[in-house]
Design a protein around this motif. Structure first.
Motif, short mmCIF file in Angstrom:
data_model
loop_
_atom_site.label_atom_id
_atom_site.label_comp_id
_atom_site.label_asym_id
_atom_site.label_seq_id
_atom_site.Cartn_x
_atom_site.Cartn_y
_atom_site.Cartn_z
N VAL A 73 3.55 10.21 22.58
CA VAL A 73 2.25 10.20 21.89
C VAL A 73 1.46 11.44 22.30
CG1 VAL A 73 0.06 8.96 21.66
CG2 VAL A 73 2.20 7.69 21.66
N SER A 74 1.46 11.74 23.60
CA SER A 74 0.77 12.95 24.09
C SER A 74 1.37 14.19 23.47
CB SER A 74 0.88 13.06 25.61
OG SER A 74 0.22 12.00 26.23
N PHE A 75 2.69 14.20 23.32
CA PHE A 75 3.34 15.37 22.73
C PHE A 75 2.98 15.51 21.25
CE2 PHE A 75 4.77 16.58 26.51
CZ PHE A 75 6.11 16.57 26.85
N ASN A 76 2.80 14.40 20.56
CA ASN A 76 2.35 14.48 19.17
C ASN A 76 0.99 15.16 19.10
OD1 ASN A 76 4.44 13.51 17.53
ND2 ASN A 76 3.86 11.37 17.85
N HIS A 77 0.10 14.76 19.99
CA HIS A 77 -1.22 15.40 20.04
C HIS A 77 -1.08 16.88 20.37
CE1 HIS A 77 -3.15 11.25 20.74
NE2 HIS A 77 -3.65 11.70 19.62
N MET A 78 -0.27 17.18 21.36
CA MET A 78 -0.07 18.57 21.78
C MET A 78 0.52 19.40 20.65
SD MET A 78 -0.97 19.13 24.99
CE MET A 78 0.02 20.51 25.51
N ASP A 79 1.49 18.83 19.94
CA ASP A 79 2.11 19.57 18.82
C ASP A 79 1.05 19.95 17.78
OD1 ASP A 79 5.22 17.60 18.70
OD2 ASP A 79 4.57 19.23 20.02
N PHE A 113 9.78 21.62 22.21
CA PHE A 113 9.82 21.43 20.75
C PHE A 113 10.78 20.30 20.47
CE2 PHE A 113 7.93 25.54 20.15
CZ PHE A 113 8.45 26.33 21.15
N GLY A 114 10.56 19.58 19.42
CA GLY A 114 11.52 18.55 19.05
C GLY A 114 10.90 17.48 18.19
N ASP A 115 11.76 16.66 17.63
CA ASP A 115 11.32 15.53 16.81
C ASP A 115 10.90 14.40 17.74
OD1 ASP A 115 13.00 13.47 14.25
OD2 ASP A 115 10.93 13.53 15.00
N ARG A 116 9.63 14.02 17.68
CA ARG A 116 9.11 12.98 18.58
C ARG A 116 9.47 11.59 18.07
NH1 ARG A 116 8.61 16.92 22.23
NH2 ARG A 116 7.10 18.51 21.60
N VAL A 117 9.89 11.46 16.86
CA VAL A 117 10.31 10.22 16.18
C VAL A 117 9.14 9.26 15.95
CG1 VAL A 117 11.86 8.22 16.21
CG2 VAL A 117 12.67 10.42 17.04
N ILE A 118 8.40 8.89 17.01
CA ILE A 118 7.32 7.94 16.74
C ILE A 118 6.12 8.66 16.12
CG2 ILE A 118 8.04 6.33 18.56
CD1 ILE A 118 5.67 7.19 20.16
N LYS A 119 5.39 7.90 15.33
CA LYS A 119 4.28 8.47 14.57
C LYS A 119 2.93 8.33 15.28
CE LYS A 119 6.78 9.86 11.23
NZ LYS A 119 7.60 10.64 12.17
N LEU A 120 2.87 7.49 16.31
CA LEU A 120 1.61 7.30 17.03
C LEU A 120 1.20 8.62 17.66
CD1 LEU A 120 2.56 4.00 18.88
CD2 LEU A 120 0.93 4.19 17.00
N GLY A 121 -0.07 8.99 17.43
CA GLY A 121 -0.56 10.25 17.97
C GLY A 121 -0.54 11.38 16.96
#
Lengths: 394, 339
Positions: A128-134, A253-261
């Motif tokens: 989730v943090s990585f989604n925000h960071m991305d 870098f990468g596909d985080r898969v989950i959508k939360l964040g």
């Protein structure tokens, strides 16, 4: 509980703040009743939005600030964290009135609560943090200095968090859930998407993919003493689960898969909140917030250390700033300020404590360091005063 | 098709339950026709006493002890009643230490402070995992993996630290003592940690490690010991049954879709209660067949507590006739009774 909670909370709240502000700035940049006039005027507004986002992100990823943030420490109170975000939100030419700041913080907090609660595995908090960071990285991809700071933060997150066990992540998650306890503010976009009920509680589906590492509930296996399976049978789980998805990537870098964040807002999905109907539970919210005087002082010390690394408020009056409204109209904003229930206020830092801090050695040193960073000397004193003034205003 | 259990009137609690493992403890006081329930919320513990006729409830709240007011909040990790032959004590474990109270929470009889460093370290400091063992021991786990063994006199506050068991390398999550009442069982206690490692102990002046069952790198959040069988619940949602002394795996159940937060056993009937973040409480039945030295588990019943991450579930009596449930952000103890 866990001394590794603050960075994830900060990045989550910060990430959500950026999504919301970005959406509001875009919404406000095109006057609804005016057609696009001179192209240069429209460009100026777009440039302002990018400048505001860059300024806030630069402040968020300030090296000294992050150093303090990543130190092992107990989580701050809601009051203290709100102070940090108030400063962040004002780290640019943007101005927010009290009501808009309150609403912004409500939205940020409920979005983060949702993400923490719905995380399939505690370890997914990192995804989730990585989604925000991305998303943050995407916002500053054209600004190399900030980009390198963001990249450094990825590396620090990977270094500190990837070795943690599942149990340690669950402890972080439990710490966050205590922080978000009893918050049931209803968010329009959540209500529309049916992820939140009208009583403010989030929907927990009993269907969908199980977390990575978990099996779909149904199988019982019995074994003999020699280790051979003797029998197996199924039971009805009462849910409709499917197999786990592949795990998300914890690389830079990468596909985080989950959508939360990821960003759930867009210009077509406006940002609104309701305040009513949650008073019973939100009253309990303030009980946890109340801290006696000595604790407030200790927290002020920690806060000052943390904010010692933040850039000060830009000079200039409210008029020269670019005001952002989290409500549809000025009247609505004013109305929200008047009608905000007492129990939903984020609390006032005790004024007596702020006067005490003048004599506190640690605080003075930091404020002294802070002023040394400035070029124009006359501004040095006002920055320290700004800090105190902001505390007083809370 | 009648349901095995039906919902009763909930007990309201002043504060909502925090998301902590095993966040419900129940003490049945037959001579007074009362049952006590305790639930943790951040740094407070709510004790509700409910009369069996359903007419009377009373409430009390306890706070975590702060030896020094200027220090930061001390969150409570767990609260549990310890039933010993001579007395019942209520034990609270927090980031600062261990508090022991007389069973109604009226008087604190003992305080043990943990070694808390001046400034926070990456390794968390707290106590978690509580078990009353045999006649006179109360064992409490630590974040460091240590287990404190306290010697409890039949009355009064002269409680002493008997020894510290240092076998686990990761945070203790839960501990349990043999609950069948049988004196024949060799193993007295089982302890679990964040890697899923289970240690089986024999009590005494010096506790003896009987067996160590290695985990599979997944936290075991709740554990029970019944008739020499360890029942362990994991973060993957799995339940495993092991023979305590040998470590032989008897059964493996893919029980829940999310992290298990609580297990309980009704010793007279062999009913097992499991509860998880997936909103489900499940009732199982354990059968022992001494001739073939097998243990079997069969599924009996499901209850879904809608939109709730369950954090505590306990039987209210030794037969499993009734059970209580707590959930994160829920300000009530939901009760179910057999139909």
């Amino acid at each position: 509980m866990s001394s590794r909670t603050l960075p994830l909370l900060f990045l989550g709240l910060g990430g959500e703040m950026l999504y919301i502000l970005d959406q509001r700035l875009r919404a406000q940049s095109i006057p609804p009743d005016k057609a696009r006039k001179v192209s240069s005027e429209a460009d100026w507004i777009e440039k302002d939005r990018r400048r505001v986002m860059n300024d806030i992100i630069t402040t968020m990823f300030n090296k000294k600030f992050l150093e303090e943030l990543f130190k092992p420490q107990e989580l701050y109170s809601k009051k203290a964290l709100r102070t940090v975000f108030d400063r962040l939100a004002h780290a640019s030419i943007m101005r927010l009135n009290q009501a808009s700041m309150d609403k912004l913080y409500d939205l940020m907090t409920m979005a983060c609560k949702y993400q923490v609660l719905l995380c399939p595995r505690p370890k997914d908090l990192l995804l989730v943090s990585f989604n925000h960071m991305d998303a943050i990285k995407d916002l500053v991809k054209e600004a190399p200095p900030i980009l390198s700071q963001v990249d450094d933060t990825y590396r620090q997150l990977i270094e500190i968090y990837t070795p943690l066990s599942s149990g340690e992540f669950q402890l972080i998650r439990q710490t966050l859930l205590i922080f978000f306890q009893d918050m049931h503010i209803r968010v329009s976009i959540f209500l529309k998407d049916k992820v939140q009920n009208s009583n403010g509680r989030f929907v927990l589906p009993t269907s969908g993919p199980v977390p990575h590492g978990t099996q779909v509930p149904s199988l019982i296996r019995l074994f003999r003493c020699n280790g051979e399976e003797s029998r197996r049978f199924q039971f009805q789980s009462g849910g409709t689960y499917s197999s786990a998805l592949r795990p998300g990537s914890l690389e830079m870098f990468g596909d985080r898969v989950i959508k939360l964040g990821t960003n759930m807002y867009s210009v077509s999905r406006p940002v609104e909140t309701h305040m009513s109907g949650t008073s019973k539970n939100s009253a309990q919210n303030t009980k946890v917030n109340t801290t006696p005087n000595p604790l407030a002082k200790e927290e002020l010390n920690m806060l000052a250390r943390l904010m010692g690394g933040l850039e000060g408020q830009k000079p200039g009056s409210a008029d020269s700033g670019f005001r952002v409204n989290l409500f549809a109209t000025d009247e609505e904003e004013e109305e929200a300020l008047m009608s905000r229930p007492d129990e939903l206020s984020y609390g006032v830092l005790n004024i007596q404590a702020t006067k005490d801090q003048q004599s506190d050695a640690t605080l003075s040193r930091i404020m002294g360091e802070f002023s040394e960073q400035d070029d124009p000397a006359p501004r040095a004193c006002s920055k320290g005063d700004d800090l105190l003034a902001m505390m007083d205003m809370m | 098709l009648s349901k095995m259990y039906h919902k009763e009137k909930s007990l309201q609690i002043k504060n909502s339950a925090s998301a902590l493992y095993n966040n419900l403890s129940v003490l049945r006081i037959a001579p007074r026709s009362l049952t006590y329930f305790t639930v943790v919320h951040a740094n407070t513990v709510s004790i509700v006493s409910a009369s069996w006729d359903g007419l009377n409830t009373s409430h009390r709240q306890l706070q975590s002890k702060e030896p020094n007011v200027a220090t930061s909040n001390s969150l409570i990790m767990q609260a549990a009643w310890c039933v010993l032959p001579s007395r019942d004590l209520l034990v609270l474990t927090s980031q600062k230490g261990i508090q022991m109270y007389e069973s109604d929470g009226s008087i604190m009889v003992y305080w043990h402070a943990l070694d808390t460093p001046e400034t926070a370290t990456a390794q968390a400091v707290f106590a978690r995992g509580i078990a009353a063992v045999r006649e006179n021991y109360i064992c409490v786990g630590e974040a460091s993996g240590g287990i404190l063994v306290f010697d409890i006199p039949s009355k009064g506050g002269n409680i002493t630290l008997s020894e510290v068991l240092e076998e686990h390398k990761e945070s203790i999550t839960d501990m349990a003592s043999e609950c069948s009442g049988s004196q024949e069982c060799i193993a007295d206690m089982v302890s679990a940690d964040d890697t899923g490692t289970l240690c089986v102990w024999k009590s005494g002046e010096e506790f003896q490690l009987l067996n160590k069952i290695t985990g599979f790198d997944m936290s075991c959040s709740s554990v029970k010991l019944w008739k020499g069988t360890v029942v362990a619940g994991y973060g993957t949602g799995q339940i495993r049954l092991y023979e305590a002394v040998t470590g032989i795996l008897h059964a493996e159940v893919n029980a829940h879709a999310r992290w298990i937060y609580s297990l309980d056993i009704a010793p007279f009937s062999g009913l097992l209660l499991s509860a998880a973040e997936d909103s489900f409480v499940r009732v199982w039945h354990l059968t022992m067949t001494p001739e073939s030295n097998t243990v079997e588990i069969s599924h009996m019943y499901n209850e879904c507590v809608t939109d709730t991450q369950i954090c505590g579930a306990k039987f209210c009596d030794g037969d499993g006739y009734a059970f209580g449930v707590t959930g994160y952000d829920l300000s009530e103890i939901i009760r179910y009774t057999q139909s």
